[in-house]
Design a protein around this motif. Structure first.
Motif, PDB file in Angstrom:
ATOM      1  N   LEU A  11       0.846  -1.190   0.000  1.00  0.00           N
ATOM      2  CA  LEU A  11       0.000   0.000   0.000  1.00  0.00           C
ATOM      3  C   LEU A  11       0.881   1.239   0.000  1.00  0.00           C
ATOM      4  CD1 LEU A  11      -2.771   1.421   0.384  1.00  0.00           C
ATOM      5  CD2 LEU A  11      -2.446   1.117   2.855  1.00  0.00           C
ATOM      6  N   GLN A  13       0.811   5.744  -0.886  1.00  0.00           N
ATOM      7  CA  GLN A  13       0.006   6.916  -1.209  1.00  0.00           C
ATOM      8  C   GLN A  13       0.296   7.375  -2.640  1.00  0.00           C
ATOM      9  OE1 GLN A  13       0.813   9.855   1.868  1.00  0.00           O
ATOM     10  NE2 GLN A  13      -1.004   9.210   2.997  1.00  0.00           N
ATOM     11  N   PRO A  87      -3.777   6.351  -8.127  1.00  0.00           N
ATOM     12  CA  PRO A  87      -4.801   5.378  -7.703  1.00  0.00           C
ATOM     13  C   PRO A  87      -5.183   4.401  -8.807  1.00  0.00           C
ATOM     14  CG  PRO A  87      -5.332   7.541  -6.846  1.00  0.00           C
ATOM     15  CD  PRO A  87      -4.149   7.729  -7.754  1.00  0.00           C
ATOM     16  N   THR A  90      -3.648   0.881  -9.103  1.00  0.00           N
ATOM     17  CA  THR A  90      -4.041  -0.181  -8.189  1.00  0.00           C
ATOM     18  C   THR A  90      -4.470  -1.418  -8.965  1.00  0.00           C
ATOM     19  OG1 THR A  90      -4.736   1.343  -6.457  1.00  0.00           O
ATOM     20  CG2 THR A  90      -5.712  -0.856  -6.423  1.00  0.00           C
ATOM     21  N   THR A 118      -1.665  -1.369  -4.088  1.00  0.00           N
ATOM     22  CA  THR A 118      -2.783  -0.477  -3.808  1.00  0.00           C
ATOM     23  C   THR A 118      -2.260   0.930  -3.615  1.00  0.00           C
ATOM     24  OG1 THR A 118      -4.009  -2.270  -2.740  1.00  0.00           O
ATOM     25  CG2 THR A 118      -4.756  -0.019  -2.318  1.00  0.00           C
ATOM     26  N   SER A 120      -3.375   4.685  -2.648  1.00  0.00           N
ATOM     27  CA  SER A 120      -4.452   5.462  -2.037  1.00  0.00           C
ATOM     28  C   SER A 120      -4.351   6.928  -2.468  1.00  0.00           C
ATOM     29  CB  SER A 120      -4.388   5.353  -0.521  1.00  0.00           C
ATOM     30  OG  SER A 120      -3.183   5.908  -0.034  1.00  0.00           O
ATOM     31  N   SER A 121      -5.521   7.546  -2.565  1.00  0.00           N
ATOM     32  CA  SER A 121      -5.541   8.953  -3.002  1.00  0.00           C
ATOM     33  C   SER A 121      -5.440   9.912  -1.834  1.00  0.00           C
ATOM     34  CB  SER A 121      -6.827   9.219  -3.786  1.00  0.00           C
ATOM     35  OG  SER A 121      -7.948   8.903  -2.986  1.00  0.00           O
TER      36      SER A 121
END
Length: 121
Positions: A11, A13, A87, A90, A118, A120-121
């Motif tokens: 994960l 950002q 994003p 992903t 993944t 993330s926004s």
């Protein structure tokens, strides 16, 4: 038998970086192209990047300028460096290798089990 195993997913950002690695092992005589594909939920698997044994590369338009791919022929590994992640990157990322196994004449495509990325926004 030939096995491919990916590592390095996770994960991150948006705007961050990840490096995926893939190692091929087993009864390998030679490996021609090595590639990374990805599959997002509800979408078809798509080619992200491919690298020939000689080191020529090709990328999907969506990742050009952000991703790089490299390989080590002596170690049968291929890496995908992913920068400026978005994003929409992903997906589950899969390693692919076109392998000629010992005792065979023809190449065959092998796949790793995939690693989740993944963003993330």
């Amino acid at each position: 038998q030939v096995q491919l195993v990916e590592s390095g997913g996770g994960l991150v950002q948006a705007g961050g970086s990840l490096r995926l690695s893939c190692a091929a092992s087993g009864s390998i005589f030679s490996i021609a192209d090595m590639a990374w594909y990805r599959q997002a939920p509800g979408k078809q698997r798509e080619l992200v990047a491919v690298i020939t044994r000689a080191g020529s590369t090709n990328f999907a338009d969506s990742v050009k300028g952000r991703f790089t791919v490299s390989r080590n022929n002596a170690k049968n590994t291929v890496d995908l460096q992913m920068n400026s992640l978005r994003p929409e990157d992903t997906a589950v990322y899969f390693c692919n290798a076109r392998v000629v196994a010992w005792g065979t004449k023809d190449s065959k495509d092998y796949w790793g089990p995939g690693t989740q990325v993944t963003v993330s926004s």
